[in-house]
Design a protein around this motif. Sequence first.
Motif, PDB file in Angstrom:
ATOM      1  N   ARG A 182       0.378  -1.431   0.271  1.00 21.22           N
ATOM      2  CA  ARG A 182      -0.026  -0.243   0.011  1.00 21.22           C
ATOM      3  C   ARG A 182       0.716   0.968   0.050  1.00 21.22           C
ATOM      4  O   ARG A 182       1.010   2.286  -0.982  1.00 21.22           O
ATOM      5  N   SER A 183       1.685   1.342   0.981  1.00 24.62           N
ATOM      6  CA  SER A 183       2.745   2.385   0.922  1.00 24.62           C
ATOM      7  C   SER A 183       3.473   2.749  -0.436  1.00 24.62           C
ATOM      8  O   SER A 183       3.642   3.834  -0.951  1.00 24.62           O
ATOM      9  N   GLN A 184       3.760   1.320  -1.005  1.00 27.70           N
ATOM     10  CA  GLN A 184       4.307   1.464  -2.891  1.00 27.70           C
ATOM     11  C   GLN A 184       3.251   2.261  -3.848  1.00 27.70           C
ATOM     12  O   GLN A 184       3.664   3.169  -4.410  1.00 27.70           O
ATOM     13  N   ILE A 185       2.041   1.843  -3.736  1.00 31.84           N
ATOM     14  CA  ILE A 185       0.949   2.452  -4.295  1.00 31.84           C
ATOM     15  C   ILE A 185       0.846   3.803  -3.704  1.00 31.84           C
ATOM     16  O   ILE A 185       0.725   4.647  -5.384  1.00 31.84           O
ATOM     17  N   ASP A 186       0.927   4.511  -2.980  1.00 31.70           N
ATOM     18  CA  ASP A 186       0.986   5.637  -2.841  1.00 31.70           C
ATOM     19  C   ASP A 186       1.929   6.321  -2.770  1.00 31.70           C
ATOM     20  O   ASP A 186       1.830   7.769  -3.639  1.00 31.70           O
ATOM     21  N   ARG A 187       2.990   6.214  -2.855  1.00 29.73           N
ATOM     22  CA  ARG A 187       4.168   6.518  -3.867  1.00 29.73           C
ATOM     23  C   ARG A 187       4.122   7.054  -4.925  1.00 29.73           C
ATOM     24  O   ARG A 187       4.211   7.344  -4.995  1.00 29.73           O
ATOM     25  N   ILE A 188       3.868   5.680  -5.706  1.00 25.94           N
ATOM     26  CA  ILE A 188       3.530   5.948  -7.335  1.00 25.94           C
ATOM     27  C   ILE A 188       2.693   6.340  -7.178  1.00 25.94           C
ATOM     28  O   ILE A 188       2.655   7.273  -8.297  1.00 25.94           O
ATOM     29  N   THR A 189       1.191   6.301  -6.647  1.00 25.26           N
ATOM     30  CA  THR A 189       0.328   7.583  -6.616  1.00 25.26           C
ATOM     31  C   THR A 189       0.619   8.854  -6.721  1.00 25.26           C
ATOM     32  O   THR A 189       0.606   9.598  -7.009  1.00 25.26           O
ATOM     33  N   SER A 190       1.303   9.253  -5.675  1.00 24.72           N
ATOM     34  CA  SER A 190       2.217  10.533  -5.345  1.00 24.72           C
ATOM     35  C   SER A 190       3.103  10.819  -6.955  1.00 24.72           C
ATOM     36  O   SER A 190       3.319  11.702  -6.929  1.00 24.72           O
ATOM     37  N   ARG A 191       4.128  10.376  -7.387  1.00 26.95           N
ATOM     38  CA  ARG A 191       4.730  10.586  -8.310  1.00 26.95           C
ATOM     39  C   ARG A 191       3.940  10.907  -9.498  1.00 26.95           C
ATOM     40  O   ARG A 191       4.750  11.622 -10.109  1.00 26.95           O
ATOM     41  N   GLN A 192       3.106   9.751  -9.432  1.00 27.35           N
ATOM     42  CA  GLN A 192       2.282  10.251 -10.733  1.00 27.35           C
ATOM     43  C   GLN A 192       1.507  11.524 -10.897  1.00 27.35           C
ATOM     44  O   GLN A 192       1.773  12.299 -11.580  1.00 27.35           O
ATOM     45  N   LEU A 193       0.945  11.440  -9.874  1.00 25.85           N
ATOM     46  CA  LEU A 193       0.437  13.182  -9.837  1.00 25.85           C
ATOM     47  C   LEU A 193       1.158  14.118  -9.460  1.00 25.85           C
ATOM     48  O   LEU A 193       0.860  14.647 -10.415  1.00 25.85           O
TER      49      LEU A 193
END
Length: 453
Positions: free
Chosen positions: A107-118
């Motif tokens: 989940r943390s990786q997903i959040d980081r990826i999402t934040s990076r994508q944003l």
Amino acid sequence: MSQVAYSQYDHPGHARPPSAESVSRHLHRAHATNKPHAHDYTLQHHGRQVRIGPVAFWIVVGTLVIMGVWSIATGTYFAFRDDVLTGLIGRQASMQFAYEDRIAELRSQIDRITSRQLLDQEQFDQKIQALLRRQQLLEQRTAAIAGDVVTTGSIKPARVPELRSAPRPVKPSPISDTVIFTAPPDREARLQSREGNDGNTRLADAAGSAGVDGMLARVSLSLDRIDRKQTATLTDMEEKADSKARQIGGVLADLGISVPKVSPAPPSATGGPYIPLKAPKGDTSAFARQLYRINVANAQIDRYMRTLTNVPVRKPVVGSMDMSSPFGSRMDPFLRGPAIHSGIDLRGDTGDPVRATASGTVVTASWQGGYGNMVEIDHGNGLSTRYGHMSKIDVKVGQHVAIGQQVGRIGSTGRSTGPHLHYETRINDKAVDPQKFLRAGLRLGSSVLGANI
């Protein structure tokens, strides 16, 4: 055994004694029956013997082993049941915690990826907006170069071919129209500032296959090329405008015409509110300052050109001029004595057209003694021209004539020895050499005066 056999023989029920062969078989069976088998197992207990076969033996042994193992396992289970259960529960809890930790990490990786994508999307949008603003600025520059920017005066800048941009990426391809962000290889790296949303979608699609940074770099390079072309075009326009202004100003200075003192009539059918052309202030771009200089030069050229419309620098006849008598002193053709010739004589055929060398108003259109049929045109500011010896006059007094308009035809009227045109140029009613003005027209050339110099 023999007793048994004998008793059988003595039995009264038998008619005759058994034969030796039957006795032998009976003894053999008896012996075989009483002899233990080689594969049998004998169990002894308190003097008793129990003989069993191998199959039964191993069945008993297997049953005993299984019962023993089962007993040991059961006893061990009941003895260590709490420890086993505790271990199993601990292991299960450990596995559960491990799964939960893994899920949290994912989940943390997903959040980081999402934040990076944003963040990447935000940066992408910012770059797109920057390219769109740049492309819009280039479009405005192109419009200004093409003459769409209103300036005082009637002289338009030279037409410039339409500059295009890649990509669209940048729509974005925008960048593109118009930018192209192509940018596509073009894909006309054309960014259309009026279609920003669609452009962003196209640019995002292009980024998926070629990479956002690479695509934006291509669009930026495309805009750089357009910027360089516009700068080069603007520089060329400035050089040409300055050169033309200097050329016309130099010619007018040589003719003794002071432009600041001249107030040429404005063109007909013009007007509108007065909006002065002001120099750009503050931290303006080099393009704006250069465009201002071009507009100033064009305004000066326009002023010079309106002045030139009233200066007789063009030829009064069509085609090449064949001068038969220059301006100044000469031998009079009739009296054969020294005389002053106030103009130049240009040979021609009777009926050839005579043109006005500058715009003005007809002040004379009649027979004038030695001039014969003569037309005089007042060009204003003390300048006037005379056309003599004409066979026909085509204008009237008070009529306004334009440059190149026919005022009459060559003839041989008045003091003339043959068909020709007597042409004079006057400043404040004083005759001056017309060749000075005609040479000025040749210096200006067709680029300034047009085809009919």
